[in-house]
Design a protein around this motif. Structure first.
Motif, mmCIF file in Angstrom:
data_model
loop_
_atom_site.group_PDB
_atom_site.id
_atom_site.type_symbol
_atom_site.label_atom_id
_atom_site.label_comp_id
_atom_site.label_asym_id
_atom_site.label_seq_id
_atom_site.Cartn_x
_atom_site.Cartn_y
_atom_site.Cartn_z
ATOM 1 N N ASP A 248 -24.719 -89.447 -58.441
ATOM 2 C CA ASP A 248 -24.756 -90.465 -57.386
ATOM 3 C C ASP A 248 -24.862 -89.738 -56.058
ATOM 4 O O ASP A 248 -23.914 -89.063 -55.628
ATOM 5 C CB ASP A 248 -23.498 -91.336 -57.420
ATOM 6 C CG ASP A 248 -23.422 -92.181 -58.687
ATOM 7 O OD1 ASP A 248 -24.485 -92.522 -59.217
ATOM 8 O OD2 ASP A 248 -22.308 -92.505 -59.126
ATOM 9 N N ILE A 249 -26.025 -89.879 -55.407
ATOM 10 C CA ILE A 249 -26.291 -89.154 -54.168
ATOM 11 C C ILE A 249 -26.634 -90.160 -53.075
ATOM 12 O O ILE A 249 -27.559 -90.961 -53.233
ATOM 13 C CB ILE A 249 -27.451 -88.151 -54.333
ATOM 14 C CG1 ILE A 249 -27.202 -87.231 -55.537
ATOM 15 C CG2 ILE A 249 -27.638 -87.329 -53.061
ATOM 16 C CD1 ILE A 249 -28.397 -86.366 -55.878
ATOM 17 N N LEU A 250 -25.886 -90.111 -51.978
ATOM 18 C CA LEU A 250 -26.161 -90.954 -50.823
ATOM 19 C C LEU A 250 -26.628 -90.066 -49.681
ATOM 20 O O LEU A 250 -25.986 -89.054 -49.358
ATOM 21 C CB LEU A 250 -24.917 -91.737 -50.409
ATOM 22 C CG LEU A 250 -24.411 -92.787 -51.411
ATOM 23 C CD1 LEU A 250 -23.156 -93.464 -50.877
ATOM 24 C CD2 LEU A 250 -25.486 -93.824 -51.699
ATOM 25 N N VAL A 251 -27.767 -90.450 -49.074
ATOM 26 C CA VAL A 251 -28.373 -89.646 -48.014
ATOM 27 C C VAL A 251 -28.628 -90.536 -46.808
ATOM 28 O O VAL A 251 -29.148 -91.657 -46.942
ATOM 29 C CB VAL A 251 -29.689 -88.994 -48.496
ATOM 30 C CG1 VAL A 251 -30.347 -88.202 -47.379
ATOM 31 C CG2 VAL A 251 -29.426 -88.096 -49.701
ATOM 32 N N ARG A 252 -28.274 -90.013 -45.618
ATOM 33 C CA ARG A 252 -28.575 -90.717 -44.371
ATOM 34 C C ARG A 252 -30.008 -90.376 -43.972
ATOM 35 O O ARG A 252 -30.352 -89.202 -43.807
ATOM 36 C CB ARG A 252 -27.601 -90.297 -43.281
ATOM 37 C CG ARG A 252 -27.811 -91.036 -41.945
ATOM 38 C CD ARG A 252 -26.886 -90.459 -40.881
ATOM 39 N NE ARG A 252 -25.496 -90.742 -41.208
ATOM 40 C CZ ARG A 252 -24.828 -91.803 -40.778
ATOM 41 N NH1 ARG A 252 -25.454 -92.707 -40.012
ATOM 42 N NH2 ARG A 252 -23.568 -91.985 -41.107
ATOM 43 N N THR A 253 -30.845 -91.392 -43.831
ATOM 44 C CA THR A 253 -32.255 -91.176 -43.527
ATOM 45 C C THR A 253 -32.786 -92.346 -42.715
ATOM 46 O O THR A 253 -32.023 -93.256 -42.353
ATOM 47 C CB THR A 253 -33.064 -90.986 -44.827
ATOM 48 O OG1 THR A 253 -34.422 -90.680 -44.505
ATOM 49 C CG2 THR A 253 -33.030 -92.240 -45.676
ATOM 50 N N SER A 254 -34.071 -92.338 -42.450
ATOM 51 C CA SER A 254 -34.706 -93.402 -41.664
ATOM 52 C C SER A 254 -35.873 -93.992 -42.434
ATOM 53 O O SER A 254 -36.587 -93.280 -43.154
ATOM 54 C CB SER A 254 -35.199 -92.870 -40.313
ATOM 55 O OG SER A 254 -34.122 -92.420 -39.525
ATOM 56 N N ILE A 255 -36.059 -95.293 -42.292
ATOM 57 C CA ILE A 255 -37.182 -95.998 -42.907
ATOM 58 C C ILE A 255 -38.033 -96.581 -41.788
ATOM 59 O O ILE A 255 -37.516 -97.262 -40.893
ATOM 60 C CB ILE A 255 -36.691 -97.117 -43.836
ATOM 61 C CG1 ILE A 255 -35.867 -96.541 -44.993
ATOM 62 C CG2 ILE A 255 -37.859 -97.931 -44.381
ATOM 63 C CD1 ILE A 255 -35.261 -97.603 -45.902
ATOM 64 N N GLN A 256 -39.319 -96.306 -41.846
ATOM 65 C CA GLN A 256 -40.227 -96.856 -40.848
ATOM 66 C C GLN A 256 -40.627 -98.289 -41.247
ATOM 67 O O GLN A 256 -41.000 -98.543 -42.395
ATOM 68 C CB GLN A 256 -41.476 -95.987 -40.721
ATOM 69 C CG GLN A 256 -41.197 -94.567 -40.236
ATOM 70 C CD GLN A 256 -40.506 -94.552 -38.884
ATOM 71 O OE1 GLN A 256 -40.912 -95.261 -37.952
ATOM 72 N NE2 GLN A 256 -39.454 -93.740 -38.764
ATOM 73 N N TYR A 257 -40.528 -99.201 -40.292
ATOM 74 C CA TYR A 257 -40.822 -100.609 -40.564
ATOM 75 C C TYR A 257 -41.982 -101.059 -39.684
ATOM 76 O O TYR A 257 -42.053 -100.730 -38.496
ATOM 77 C CB TYR A 257 -39.603 -101.483 -40.277
ATOM 78 C CG TYR A 257 -39.864 -102.967 -40.463
ATOM 79 C CD1 TYR A 257 -39.869 -103.542 -41.726
ATOM 80 C CD2 TYR A 257 -40.114 -103.785 -39.375
ATOM 81 C CE1 TYR A 257 -40.113 -104.887 -41.898
ATOM 82 C CE2 TYR A 257 -40.357 -105.136 -39.529
ATOM 83 C CZ TYR A 257 -40.352 -105.687 -40.791
ATOM 84 O OH TYR A 257 -40.600 -107.031 -40.957
ATOM 85 N N GLU A 258 -42.884 -101.834 -40.281
ATOM 86 C CA GLU A 258 -44.014 -102.377 -39.530
ATOM 87 C C GLU A 258 -44.454 -103.683 -40.175
ATOM 88 O O GLU A 258 -44.594 -103.762 -41.396
ATOM 89 C CB GLU A 258 -45.175 -101.380 -39.502
ATOM 90 C CG GLU A 258 -46.345 -101.838 -38.638
ATOM 91 C CD GLU A 258 -47.431 -100.789 -38.506
ATOM 92 O OE1 GLU A 258 -48.487 -101.099 -37.939
ATOM 93 O OE2 GLU A 258 -47.213 -99.656 -38.988
#
Length: 400
Positions: A248-258
């Motif tokens: 179980d791996i949780l990563v802080r990241t960003s998702i680009q939305y358009e």
């Protein structure tokens, strides 16, 4: 249930003018004659008794010197006696009972419960391939064997229970809480980063973790290796075994939305004209009853159809309903700035809700709306904490 059984055997309501019927009731009890609903009247009492038991009252009545007056006869035996000369009516009842008995021997509906990844159509198609379909004999459906086949052929289904209820077959399933991937690899594999980010937490169940909390990772980096190195007492590597990494791996990241919405659109205006056709489906044979054809250039169709049933789980192989056809015309329209802003906002909220259902935590967002004469768009970044589950086959190597 007791009331149903009594009506099947027949019930007689009687009364007596004897003010002290206690001895009579004691004699009936000794002969195991059942009496119920005893009610006191002005002259005596009245009570209910089964039709068969009523014929055994001759001796108790003679000993007590009592007389009974029949007030009412109810139940199946008296009903059949009343209509014994109406042969067509009795024959119709027997025919209907026979048809219901025959129809109860088949499966008329298949219900799938507990599925989210595998759709109902996928499960039903699989059942058809295994000779379990709507219309098959209920006796041919072996629930235990069916459960074993489903568990064997669907890796992501961890629990199955099939049950017969009336004329319905209900398949309860529970899917794997982990990542649902068709054709999930059973061979040794690594868990890799699907995007750039910072590790928030990691709990490894199988494999060798290569990162820890706070580490920065890049797309494609191996987070948990499927290679497990074996060491001797001197802590020297002697051999390696390869497993399917699990963590179980949780990563802080960003998702680009358009998201882009056109301001111009076709507006439907219903004329008020409609045509209703009644639909009947008998064992897959569809008949549509409508005297007026719907000769419309543009129209919407609304179908309301349901399966006939005697009880909640006793389905019949007959569906009935109606199909309503509404005429409409189209006109060119233009969304105002307020309307397109609301549309973009609703789409964005739906997207966020979809992410939350996938187990993704929303930390913050930074989006903006741009509106022109032709279209409107919303774009930006969504900062999230999400599970990383992407896999890649292990590179098998030999330890020297």
């Amino acid at each position: 249930m007791r009331c149903v059984i009594r009506n099947l055997r027949g019930v007689v309501l009687v009364s007596t003018d004897n003010p002290a019927p206690e001895r009579f009731f004691n004699l009936c009890r000794m002969k195991k004659i059942r009496i119920w609903d005893i009610t006191k009247t002005d002259k005596g009492c009245q009570f209910s008794i089964g039709a068969a038991d009523y014929l055994q009252l001759k001796e108790p009545l003679k000993k007590c010197g009592m007389k009974l007056v029949i007030l009412r006869k109810t139940g199946l035996p008296f009903f059949m006696l009343r209509y014994r000369k109406h042969y067509s009516f009795v024959a119709g009842m027997l025919l209907a009972a026979s048809l219901l008995q025959i129809m109860s021997m088949f499966v008329w509906e298949i219900e799938v419960d507990g599925n989210s990844y595998y759709t109902d159509n996928v499960i039903v198609s699989y059942l058809q391939e295994n000779d379990v379909y709507v219309g098959c004999r209920m006796s041919k459906v072996m629930c235990d064997s069916l459960e074993q086949k489903i568990r064997k052929d669907f890796d992501d289904i961890t629990w199955v229970s099939a049950e017969k209820s009336g004329t319905k077959l209900i398949v309860h399933i529970k899917e794997n809480d982990g990542d649902n991937v068709v054709g999930k690899a059973k061979s040794p594999s690594d868990i890799i980063a699907s995007s750039d980010g910072v590790v928030e937490s990691i709990v490894t169940r199988c494999g060798t973790p290569l990162v820890k909390k706070g580490d920065e990772v890049k797309t494609g980096d191996v987070l948990v290796s499927g290679e497990v190195v074996l060491y001797n007492d001197a802590k020297e590597p002697t051999d390696s075994c390869y497993v399917q990494a699990d963590a179980d791996i949780l990563v802080r990241t960003s998702i680009q939305y358009e998201n882009t919405v056109q301001r111009g659109y076709k507006c439907k205006i219903y004329t008020g004209k409609k045509v209703t056709h009644h639909v009947i489906n008998v064992m897959g044979n569809v008949a549509e009853l409508g005297l007026i054809p719907a000769d419309y250039e543009k129209y919407d169709v609304v179908t309301e159809i349901g399966r006939l049933r005697l009880t909640k789980d006793f389905m019949l192989p007959v569906c009935a309903g109606r199909r309503i056809i509404y005429e409409y015309i189209t006109e060119d329209g233009m969304h105002s700035e307020e309307e397109v802003t609301q549309i973009l906002t609703d789409n964005y909220e739906n997207y966020l809700n979809k992410l939350k259902k996938e187990g993704i935590q929303i930390v913050s967002d930074s989006v903006k709306i741009d509106i022109t004469d032709v279209n409107a768009g919303m774009s930006g970044s969504i900062h999230v904490v999400m599970p990383f589950k992407e896999r890649r086959s292990c590179d098998v190597r030999t330890v020297d």
